[in-house]
Design an enzyme around this catalytic site. Structure first.
Site, mmCIF file in Angstrom:
data_model
loop_
_atom_site.group_PDB
_atom_site.id
_atom_site.type_symbol
_atom_site.label_atom_id
_atom_site.label_comp_id
_atom_site.label_asym_id
_atom_site.label_seq_id
_atom_site.Cartn_x
_atom_site.Cartn_y
_atom_site.Cartn_z
ATOM 1 C CE LYS A 190 -0.664 0.176 4.984
ATOM 2 N NZ LYS A 190 -1.355 -0.513 6.079
ATOM 3 N NE ARG A 210 -5.873 -0.401 11.732
ATOM 4 C CZ ARG A 210 -4.933 -0.493 10.815
ATOM 5 N NH1 ARG A 210 -4.153 0.542 10.548
ATOM 6 N NH2 ARG A 210 -4.755 -1.613 10.134
HETATM 7 C C1 LIG Z 1 -0.485 -1.288 6.639
HETATM 8 C C2 LIG Z 1 -0.823 -2.574 7.269
HETATM 9 C C3 LIG Z 1 0.186 -3.514 7.504
HETATM 10 C C4 LIG Z 1 1.654 -3.248 7.211
HETATM 11 O O1 LIG Z 1 2.204 -2.453 8.230
HETATM 12 P P1 LIG Z 1 3.765 -2.091 8.242
HETATM 13 O O2 LIG Z 1 3.965 -1.418 9.554
HETATM 14 O O3 LIG Z 1 4.001 -1.197 7.082
HETATM 15 O O4 LIG Z 1 4.508 -3.357 8.160
HETATM 16 C C5 LIG Z 1 -0.180 -4.726 8.060
HETATM 17 N N1 LIG Z 1 -1.472 -5.011 8.348
HETATM 18 C C6 LIG Z 1 -2.471 -4.141 8.141
HETATM 19 C C7 LIG Z 1 -3.865 -4.535 8.495
HETATM 20 C C8 LIG Z 1 -2.181 -2.887 7.600
HETATM 21 O O5 LIG Z 1 -3.177 -2.026 7.384
#
Ligand SMILES: *Cc1c(COP(=O)(O)O)cnc(C)c1O
Length: 379
Positions: A36, A131
């Protein structure tokens, strides 16, 4: 070359990915590569797959659709709870989605039925970061409803910590997740193939020597791209922290007073910082602003100080002025990277400098076990 631009060294990222895959592999944990922060870039997706990732995850369906159109050979997972308004697109594109609402899963079931396909579901459990997630007390009821839905397979459980409230994914939280997996498997006589323990903030726990329990997958974004551990933003041993560089061009550089003159009120983005009198300074403006990057998230080279930014100007001081047209290079943090990737004004330049061929190896559908990635089966 065009500026501003992000230079993304896929060779260094590939090294970060294969290093973490090897270390986590020894602990029985696989890596889901999260795209993302790079808007689902197919170049990044191919580099991650080339380095050994089997599943790519993204929070936006648009990004997964981009990976699918580019036929990046991976299982595609939507890691944010799907919007009801996008369920047809989700079952068309994603092999898996992460869910917390029974109404959404029922909608996925109907959408998958219309296409005569099945859709994999991972249920996210709330373990205290507040969250997304189903409260543990409600989990059994949700699972019992999901197991009755046609065209849906329950693939596993996951959790996400350290995102909203900074709750640490430690041994106790991971043991809670493993225990929930065991409870669901025993109560419903099912096997949960995916136990997705969290994001890059889980690495301290995962690479420690405590028990891993049932956790067999982590969703990694920041650590792969920036080589940093998000719990303390310190470099992870053996990873590159300079795989991504923000480059911007000087449009003005003059000796100016360090103090503004005239009656002062608010500036473009609210009250300005109190200036300190340093006499005359070499002040430089780069063609880079809030529309391109989060200026607070840029690390400048030694001797350069970022003084402020407006929509389109980044203001620096340095010991000597620069030449107009000269390029300066910065290291972005996650927030700066995210905004730069999203800005249409920033050119994204993918380089394959150091080794890894991002097209190799191309996995076969049979490499994927239970879930057959649509990107491959549609090929
Ligand atoms: C963005 C996201 C991740 C990745 O997080 P990082 O800290 O970039 O490794 C993992 N799980 C979910 C649900 C996310 O939204």
């Amino acid at each position: 070359m065009s500026a501003p631009r992000l230079e993304i060294d896929l060779g260094k990222i590939g090294h970060n990915v294969s290093t973490l895959i090897a270390r986590l592999g020894r602990r029985g944990i696989a890596v889901t590569g999260i795209t993302k922060a790079a808007l689902g870039s197919p170049e990044l997706g191919r580099a991650l797959v080339g380095a050994g990732v089997r599943t790519l995850g993204d929070s936006r369906i648009e990004n997964l659709e981009k990976l699918q159109r580019a036929q990046v050979p991976a299982i595609l997972a939507l890691i944010r709870s799907p919007m009801r308004s996008q369920l047809d697109r989700v079952v068309q594109c994603a092999d898996l989605s992460f869910n917390t609402e029974i109404d959404v899963v029922a909608g996925l079931s109907a959408a998958a039925g219309k296409r005569s396909t099945t859709h994999g579901v991972v249920l996210m459990v709330e373990l205290g970061d507040l969250r997304e997630g189903i409260l543990p007390a409600d989990l059994k009821e949700v699972v019992s409803e999901i197991l009755q839905l046609p065209n849906i397979t329950l693939e596993g459980l996951g959790t996400n910590l350290a995102c909203r409230s900074g709750v640490v994914p430690d041994a106790a939280k991971m043991a809670d997740l493993s225990e929930l997996v065991a409870t669901i498997e025993t109560s419903f006589d099912v096997q949960l193939g995916i136990v997705s323990g969290g994001n890059s903030a889980n690495l301290v726990w995962a690479l420690g020597d405590g028990r891993v329990g049932r956790v067999n997958d982590l969703r990694l974004g920041e650590s792969l791209l920036l080589g940093l551990d998000p719990l303390n933003r310190k470099p992870i041993d053996g990873l590159y922290t300079d795989a991504i560089t923000m480059v911007a061009e000087v449009i003005e550089s003059k000796i100016k007073p360090s103090l503004p003159w005239g009656h002062t009120a608010q500036a473009a983005f609210g009250p300005p910082d109190a200036p300190t009198d340093q006499g005359l300074v070499a002040q430089t403006i780069l063609a880079l602003g809030e529309q391109d990057v989060d200026p607070v998230g840029l690390s400048a080279p030694a001797g350069i100080h970022i003084m402020g930014a407006s929509s389109d100007h980044l203001i620096l001081t340095s010991t000597e002025p620069f030449s107009v047209g000269e390029e300066l290079r910065f290291t972005p943090n996650y927030s700066a990277l995210l905004r730069a990737m999203t800005s249409p004004f920033v050119v994204k330049e993918f380089e394959v400098a150091s080794g890894a061929d991002p097209d190799w190896p191309r996995p076969e559908a049979s490499d994927f076990g239970g879930i057959r990635p649509s990107a491959i089966s549609n090929q």
